[in-house]
Design a protein around this motif. Structure first.
Motif, short mmCIF file in Angstrom:
data_model
loop_
_atom_site.label_atom_id
_atom_site.label_comp_id
_atom_site.label_asym_id
_atom_site.label_seq_id
_atom_site.Cartn_x
_atom_site.Cartn_y
_atom_site.Cartn_z
N ALA A 154 0.82 -1.22 0.00
CA ALA A 154 0.00 0.00 0.00
C ALA A 154 0.85 1.26 0.00
N GLY A 155 2.10 1.15 0.44
CA GLY A 155 2.97 2.32 0.52
C GLY A 155 3.77 2.62 -0.73
N LEU A 156 3.68 1.78 -1.74
CA LEU A 156 4.41 2.05 -2.99
C LEU A 156 3.88 3.32 -3.64
N ARG A 157 4.77 4.01 -4.34
CA ARG A 157 4.36 5.27 -4.98
C ARG A 157 3.30 5.03 -6.05
N LEU A 158 3.48 3.96 -6.82
CA LEU A 158 2.53 3.62 -7.88
C LEU A 158 2.07 2.18 -7.69
N ARG A 159 0.82 1.94 -8.01
CA ARG A 159 0.24 0.61 -7.85
C ARG A 159 0.90 -0.37 -8.83
N PRO A 160 1.36 -1.52 -8.35
CA PRO A 160 1.96 -2.50 -9.27
C PRO A 160 0.91 -3.23 -10.09
N ASP A 161 1.34 -3.76 -11.23
CA ASP A 161 0.46 -4.56 -12.08
C ASP A 161 0.41 -6.01 -11.61
N PHE A 162 1.49 -6.43 -10.96
CA PHE A 162 1.62 -7.83 -10.56
C PHE A 162 2.53 -7.89 -9.35
N VAL A 163 2.29 -8.89 -8.50
CA VAL A 163 3.07 -9.02 -7.26
C VAL A 163 3.64 -10.44 -7.17
N LEU A 164 4.93 -10.51 -6.90
CA LEU A 164 5.61 -11.78 -6.61
C LEU A 164 5.88 -11.82 -5.12
N ILE A 165 5.37 -12.84 -4.45
CA ILE A 165 5.44 -12.90 -2.99
C ILE A 165 6.27 -14.10 -2.56
N ASP A 166 7.24 -13.86 -1.70
CA ASP A 166 8.05 -14.96 -1.18
C ASP A 166 7.18 -15.87 -0.32
N GLY A 167 7.28 -17.16 -0.56
CA GLY A 167 6.51 -18.11 0.24
C GLY A 167 5.51 -18.88 -0.59
N ALA A 168 4.61 -19.55 0.10
CA ALA A 168 3.66 -20.44 -0.56
C ALA A 168 2.24 -19.90 -0.60
N MET A 169 2.02 -18.70 -0.03
CA MET A 169 0.67 -18.17 0.07
C MET A 169 0.60 -16.71 -0.37
N VAL A 170 -0.53 -16.35 -0.95
CA VAL A 170 -0.83 -14.94 -1.23
C VAL A 170 -1.63 -14.40 -0.05
N PRO A 171 -1.25 -13.24 0.50
CA PRO A 171 -1.99 -12.70 1.64
C PRO A 171 -3.47 -12.51 1.35
N GLN A 172 -4.29 -12.90 2.30
CA GLN A 172 -5.73 -12.69 2.18
C GLN A 172 -6.01 -11.20 2.13
N GLY A 173 -6.87 -10.80 1.20
CA GLY A 173 -7.22 -9.39 1.08
C GLY A 173 -6.41 -8.64 0.04
#
Length: 198
Positions: A91-110
């Motif tokens: 939420a704190g990034l200057r611009l909204r990303p198009d895609f997110v790569l997340i370390d781990g096995a789960m995407v955060p809920q929400g």
């Protein structure tokens, strides 16, 4: 995966395992034309190299850090708190990303962005490696600052992890408000000794 995405954010957290302090996450969108050399999992880097890369990322990438407090870790659990920190970082990034790569096995809920979890992503994806570096630097600074307020626990070197000296200090000095009371060694001492330091 991130096909067609122009702004890909890497996200990683640090501080799931410690007995004290917050859990911290970072989100990083690299500039494809200016990627610092030597990005790797923060745990594989010396402090000096990590800080140099952190400075390079601060001047070349869109970076943001989020935290979840000890109270939130206690209220939810460490996994949920880690995901809260990740969402705050994004939420704190200057611009909204198009895609997110997340370390781990789960995407955060929400998370309302296209995303892909990547197991061991901090060694496989440059943007996640960058996020691991930024998160580690940010959390280490917090723990060094907290060590000034609560000397004797060695947080400036153990960063809140359960080292022998930290466990010994817990026995001798008691539990601080920055300790995670649901984590076994801390919980055990509280249950046995009721030795809480205000």
């Amino acid at each position: 995966m991130a096909l067609g995405a122009r702004r890909v954010a890497g996200v990683d957290e640090v501080g799931r395992g410690p007995l004290a302090g917050p859990v911290t996450a970072a989100a990083v969108v690299l500039d494809p034309a200016n990627i610092p050399e030597g990005l790797n999992d923060s745990k594989q880097l010396s402090v000096k190299r990590r800080n140099l890369l952190g400075d390079a990322l601060a001047s070349s990438a869109d970076i943001s850090v989020g935290h979840a407090s000890v109270e939130e870790i206690e209220q939810h659990n460490i996994l949920r708190a880690s995901h809260m920190a990740m969402l705050r970082a994004l939420a704190g990034l200057r611009l909204r990303p198009d895609f997110v790569l997340i370390d781990g096995a789960m995407v955060p809920q929400g998370l309302n962005l296209r995303a892909q979890p990547v197991v061991k992503g901090d060694t496989r994806c440059l943007s996640i490696s960058a996020a691991s570096i930024i998160a580690k630097i940010a959390r280490d600074k917090i723990m060094v600052d907290l060590a000034q307020q609560h000397p004797g626990y060695g947080w400036e070197t153990n960063m809140g992890y359960g080292s022998k000296s930290h466990i010994s200090a817990l026995r001798n000095l008691g539990v601080t408000p920055h300790h995670r009371r649901t984590f076994k060694p801390v919980h055990h001492m509280l249950y046995q000794d009721k030795n809480v330091k205000p």
